[in-house]
Scaffold this active site. Structure first.
Site, PDB file in Angstrom:
ATOM      1  N   ASP A  33     107.485  95.333   8.048  1.00 61.42           N
ATOM      2  CA  ASP A  33     107.585  93.881   8.184  1.00 61.42           C
ATOM      3  C   ASP A  33     108.971  93.536   8.718  1.00 61.42           C
ATOM      4  OD1 ASP A  33     105.779  91.418   6.972  1.00 61.42           O
ATOM      5  OD2 ASP A  33     107.901  90.892   7.143  1.00 61.42           O
ATOM      6  N   LYS A 214      83.917  87.717  12.931  1.00 54.73           N
ATOM      7  CA  LYS A 214      84.855  87.019  12.028  1.00 54.73           C
ATOM      8  C   LYS A 214      84.995  85.557  12.441  1.00 54.73           C
ATOM      9  CE  LYS A 214      87.881  86.101   8.928  1.00 54.73           C
ATOM     10  NZ  LYS A 214      89.189  86.731   8.817  1.00 54.73           N
ATOM     11  N   ASN A 218      83.795  82.029  10.076  1.00 52.32           N
ATOM     12  CA  ASN A 218      84.645  80.884   9.754  1.00 52.32           C
ATOM     13  C   ASN A 218      84.211  79.617  10.479  1.00 52.32           C
ATOM     14  OD1 ASN A 218      86.277  82.187   7.880  1.00 52.32           O
ATOM     15  ND2 ASN A 218      87.625  83.015   9.454  1.00 52.32           N
ATOM     16  N   CYS A 268      92.582  80.635   8.714  1.00 52.18           N
ATOM     17  CA  CYS A 268      91.286  81.097   9.238  1.00 52.18           C
ATOM     18  C   CYS A 268      90.413  79.946   9.705  1.00 52.18           C
ATOM     19  CB  CYS A 268      90.571  81.931   8.179  1.00 52.18           C
ATOM     20  SG  CYS A 268      91.339  83.537   7.881  1.00 52.18           S
ATOM     21  N   PHE A 324      96.686  74.851   0.881  1.00 53.65           N
ATOM     22  CA  PHE A 324      95.488  74.548   1.652  1.00 53.65           C
ATOM     23  C   PHE A 324      94.211  74.710   0.839  1.00 53.65           C
ATOM     24  CE2 PHE A 324      95.185  79.142   2.623  1.00 53.65           C
ATOM     25  CZ  PHE A 324      93.814  79.340   2.605  1.00 53.65           C
ATOM     26  N   ARG A 332      99.838  77.325   4.807  1.00 51.35           N
ATOM     27  CA  ARG A 332      99.534  77.417   6.233  1.00 51.35           C
ATOM     28  C   ARG A 332      98.399  76.468   6.619  1.00 51.35           C
ATOM     29  NH1 ARG A 332      98.427  83.647   7.038  1.00 51.35           N
ATOM     30  NH2 ARG A 332      97.331  83.245   5.078  1.00 51.35           N
TER      31      ARG A 332
END
Length: 417
Positions: A33, A214, A218, A268, A324, A332
């Protein structure tokens, strides 16, 4: 045959739990990272995100020696990328984080490695990532390509995550998993690794279909939520309780309407449908409209607060929840955060008491606004004249009716019906 070594690139909300699960199932994992502070904390066994059960499992992984974190790229048998994929102003995917990770991986490759993209991505992103790596390493070739010079071969796959924040440690193991290799051999190698810890069904396909799967999952949820949010606007105009309405409709055996809210957030559902729209603007009418409906819902909520304030000038506003979704610290793409920030900006003379039990300091977007204060629940309810419920955290469920007496309540989640 020894287990493959894994370099996990990106130790955020998806990467850290996944790296921990891999390590605790016997694999040697190096987490990479760019955030040096987080790397140091992870190596001390300290979590950097709120996720139930993660801290104990992280400490186990660190103490076993199967997981270590670093800011430097290393060589490994397998690379798994879980880096951000935001969208640009035109709603096309921003692939810069993926390409930057690919550039850091390329010098380490010897041939025989598998590179897996987990990040939710627009269709054909895995293909673009592979092409970028191979452009930097012309001495290597992708599996399945013509190879008259017998160059060392690389394998590529897309294996999207599909976990629910707050349940990551369980769902990483129990959820079915899509394994989208660019070639059958890439799918086979990736299946062996995910099969080492995943008890759900492993579903083989190709990389582009995996990317679309994916996005489709969503987008389906986004369209359903948009239907509920649109119903909430119509119901409000008709004087109908939308939560009762949906509850009644859902008694039909083939109806399953989701719940309305202040909007849709997270990295997402609030983002992925735009990747499909960008891939085929001509045919994505319903998906685009759903996104627009959900993006407009915060505007309606803000107007409800302003209308309440017009009846009570000088009132204090308590904004309950900034994340969220419930019971996490993830801000986010949060409509709750957007609404709170917009109210504070539009109403500079109004005191906004922000309540988010999962964070210890306001995010920069709110910290820069002098009329916003991070407050605990009871103090905010005591001081507020207008109570705006934005997130149905467990911490808000047991608010006594007496704490709301005499206040204007705007409950966007139907928590206090």
């Amino acid at each position: 045959m020894p287990s493959p070594t894994i370099a996990f690139v990106g130790l955020g909300y998806i990467g850290l739990p996944t790296a921990v699960v891999l390590a605790n199932h016997g694999l040697k994992v190096t987490g990479i990272d760019i955030n040096a502070v987080n790397v140091e904390r992870i190596n001390r066994g300290e979590v950097t995100i709120v996720e139930p059960g993660l801290e104990e499992q992280l400490q186990k992984a660190i103490h076993s020696g199967n997981l270590k974190a670093t800011t430097e790229m290393v060589h490994a048998d397998m690379y798994i990328l879980a880096v951000p994929t935001p969208f640009k102003d035109n709603y096309e995917g921003d692939l810069s984080y993926i390409m930057a990770a690919a550039e850091s991986i390329a010098p380490q490759l010897l041939g025989g490695e598998l590179v897996i993209l987990e990040s939710t991505s627009p269709p054909k992103t895995t293909e673009k990532m592979a092409a970028h790596i191979l452009a930097l390493r012309p001495d290597l070739v992708a599996d399945g390509a013509e190879n008259p010079e017998s160059k060392p071969v690389l394998y590529f796959a897309h294996c999207p995550e599909r976990i629910l924040p707050g349940y990551a440690m369980e769902e990483l193991i129990t959820n079915d998993r899509i394994i989208g290799g660019q070639t059958p051999r890439a799918t086979e190698i990736a299946t062996e690794v995910y099969g080492s810890f995943c008890t759900g069904e492993l579903l083989p396909t190709d990389d582009v279909t995996a990317e679309m799967a994916k996005l489709t999952e969503n987008s389906f949820r986004d369209v359903n939520i948009a239907f509920a949010n649109e119903l909430s606007l119509i119901a409000a105009n008709l004087g109908v309780d939308v939560w009762e309405l949906i509850e009644l409709a859902n008694h039909h055996p083939r109806v399953n309407i989701l719940q309305p809210g202040p909007g849709v957030g997270g990295h997402c559902i609030a983002v992925d449908p735009w990747f499909i729209v960008a891939a085929d603007r001509q045919n994505s009418h319903l998906i685009r409209t759903a996104r627009e409906v959900n993006d407009r819902k915060p505007i309606w909520v803000i107007q409800q607060v302003k209308d309440a304030l017009a009846q009570q000038p000088g009132a204090n506003i308590a904004a309950l929840g900034l994340a969220f979704k419930p019971n996490i610290d993830d801000l986010r793409e949060s409509p709750a955060l957007d609404i709170t920030a917009q109210l504070a900006t539009d109403l500079p003379q109004t005191r906004v008491l922000a309540v988010e039990p999962h964070i210890s300091a306001l995010p920069p977007r709110l910290a820069d606004l002098p009329n916003v204060q991070l407050t605990d629940r009871d103090a905010a309810l005591d001081q507020a004249d207008i109570v705006l419920l934005l997130v149905d955290h467990d911490a808000f469920k047991d608010v006594a009716a007496t704490a709301l007496t005499g206040k204007q309540v705007i409950d966007t989640k139907g928590l206090w019906r």
